[in-house]
Motif scaffolding. Structure first.
Motif, short mmCIF file in Angstrom:
data_model
loop_
_atom_site.label_atom_id
_atom_site.label_comp_id
_atom_site.label_asym_id
_atom_site.label_seq_id
_atom_site.Cartn_x
_atom_site.Cartn_y
_atom_site.Cartn_z
N GLU A 180 0.83 -1.21 0.00
CA GLU A 180 0.00 0.00 0.00
C GLU A 180 0.86 1.26 0.00
N VAL A 181 2.00 1.22 0.68
CA VAL A 181 2.91 2.36 0.68
C VAL A 181 3.60 2.48 -0.68
N LEU A 182 4.09 1.36 -1.20
CA LEU A 182 4.77 1.39 -2.50
C LEU A 182 3.84 1.88 -3.61
N GLN A 183 2.56 1.58 -3.49
CA GLN A 183 1.58 1.98 -4.51
C GLN A 183 1.48 3.51 -4.62
N THR A 184 1.91 4.24 -3.60
CA THR A 184 1.79 5.71 -3.60
C THR A 184 3.07 6.43 -3.99
N VAL A 185 4.12 5.70 -4.34
CA VAL A 185 5.42 6.30 -4.62
C VAL A 185 5.42 7.09 -5.93
N THR A 186 5.98 8.30 -5.86
CA THR A 186 6.31 9.09 -7.05
C THR A 186 7.76 9.52 -6.90
N PHE A 187 8.46 9.71 -8.02
CA PHE A 187 9.85 10.12 -7.92
C PHE A 187 10.25 11.04 -9.06
N THR A 188 11.27 11.84 -8.77
CA THR A 188 11.88 12.76 -9.73
C THR A 188 13.39 12.65 -9.58
N ILE A 189 14.08 12.47 -10.71
CA ILE A 189 15.53 12.36 -10.69
C ILE A 189 16.12 13.35 -11.68
N PRO A 190 16.83 14.38 -11.21
CA PRO A 190 17.52 15.28 -12.14
C PRO A 190 18.68 14.53 -12.82
N THR A 191 18.68 14.50 -14.15
CA THR A 191 19.72 13.76 -14.86
C THR A 191 21.09 14.41 -14.70
N LYS A 192 21.15 15.70 -14.39
CA LYS A 192 22.45 16.36 -14.17
C LYS A 192 23.12 15.87 -12.89
N SER A 193 22.39 15.10 -12.06
CA SER A 193 22.99 14.58 -10.84
C SER A 193 23.68 13.23 -11.07
N THR A 194 23.91 12.86 -12.34
CA THR A 194 24.62 11.64 -12.70
C THR A 194 26.01 11.64 -12.06
N ASN A 195 26.38 10.52 -11.45
CA ASN A 195 27.68 10.43 -10.79
C ASN A 195 28.28 9.04 -11.02
N THR A 196 29.37 9.01 -11.79
CA THR A 196 30.11 7.76 -12.01
C THR A 196 31.49 7.82 -11.34
N THR A 197 31.73 8.85 -10.57
CA THR A 197 33.02 9.18 -9.94
C THR A 197 34.07 9.58 -10.97
N ASN A 198 33.64 9.84 -12.20
CA ASN A 198 34.53 10.31 -13.26
C ASN A 198 33.84 11.53 -13.90
N PRO A 199 34.24 12.75 -13.52
CA PRO A 199 33.55 13.96 -14.02
C PRO A 199 33.48 14.07 -15.55
N ASP A 200 34.52 13.62 -16.24
CA ASP A 200 34.50 13.67 -17.70
C ASP A 200 33.41 12.74 -18.25
N ARG A 201 33.34 11.52 -17.71
CA ARG A 201 32.30 10.57 -18.12
C ARG A 201 30.92 11.11 -17.78
N ASP A 202 30.76 11.69 -16.58
CA ASP A 202 29.47 12.24 -16.17
C ASP A 202 28.99 13.28 -17.18
N ALA A 203 29.89 14.17 -17.60
CA ALA A 203 29.52 15.22 -18.56
C ALA A 203 29.08 14.62 -19.88
N LYS A 204 29.76 13.57 -20.33
CA LYS A 204 29.38 12.91 -21.59
C LYS A 204 28.00 12.27 -21.48
N ILE A 205 27.71 11.65 -20.35
CA ILE A 205 26.40 11.01 -20.17
C ILE A 205 25.31 12.07 -20.12
N VAL A 206 25.54 13.14 -19.36
CA VAL A 206 24.54 14.20 -19.23
C VAL A 206 24.32 14.91 -20.57
N ASN A 207 25.40 15.29 -21.22
CA ASN A 207 25.28 16.09 -22.45
C ASN A 207 24.95 15.27 -23.69
#
Length: 190
Positions: free
Chosen positions: A66-93
């Protein structure tokens, strides 16, 4: 003496009853979305997370579905984190940037099958201006819900986004065979 015996039996009965547990999404806990994508012909894993995951859920209940049935979520794609900033920028852009209206990944629960220990949860997921269903398996351990599953981004018409990412990562996605590959499948752990 009679009153003391009556009180003692009430306590024993109360002690023999199982406690009533309530489930709710705890805003203080930090939900994590881990993803694993794949590159090269040998399907080498590349893992990452999103630094920001915004989740809302309804009131508490004695039934986790019943709790799971009410879940909504939002994820900003700019918050991508692979611990490699260059890779993150490529994924985001190049990946998310090649899609329509994908600054945010949006979703909400459609249905839940299961109990307080395990089951499946089907979400509507909005990506690239396309809404599709995603079904994840869930298990509960130490009061933490863990969901796992896999998506193919091609279900959201993201073939071009995969090609664009592969183009900017061409040399990095070459395996021993010299072929550059970016796979459309992504494993999820929430």
């Amino acid at each position: 003496g009679e009153n003391q015996e009556a009180n003692a039996s009430e306590q024993t009965n109360a002690e023999n009853q199982e406690p009533i547990c309530f489930y709710e999404y705890d805003d203080e806990s930090s939900a994590t979305v881990k993803w694993t994508a794949f590159k090269t012909s040998d399907k080498v894993a590349v893992g990452g997370t999103f630094n920001t995951v915004l989740i809302k859920a309804g009131d508490k209940s004695t039934k986790l579905p019943e709790v799971l049935q009410t879940v909504t979520f939002t994820i900003p794609t700019k918050s991508t984190n692979t611990t490699n900033p260059d890779r993150d920028a490529k994924i985001v852009n190049s990946f998310f940037g090649s899609m329509l209206n994908t600054d945010l990944i949006l979703g909400h629960a459609k249905s839940v099958e299961g109990d307080n220990e395990s089951g499946t949860c089907t979400f509507y997921l909005m990506l690239n201006d396309v809404e599709k269903e995603v079904t994840l398996a869930y298990t509960v351990t130490d009061n933490v819900v863990k969901m796992t599953g896999e998506i193919a981004v091609t279900n959201w018409n993201a073939e071009n986004a995969v090609k664009e990412l592969n183009k900017v990562c061409e040399d990095l996605h070459k395996g021993a065979d010299g072929v550059s590959v970016t796979w459309p499948n992504v494993e999820l752990e929430i």
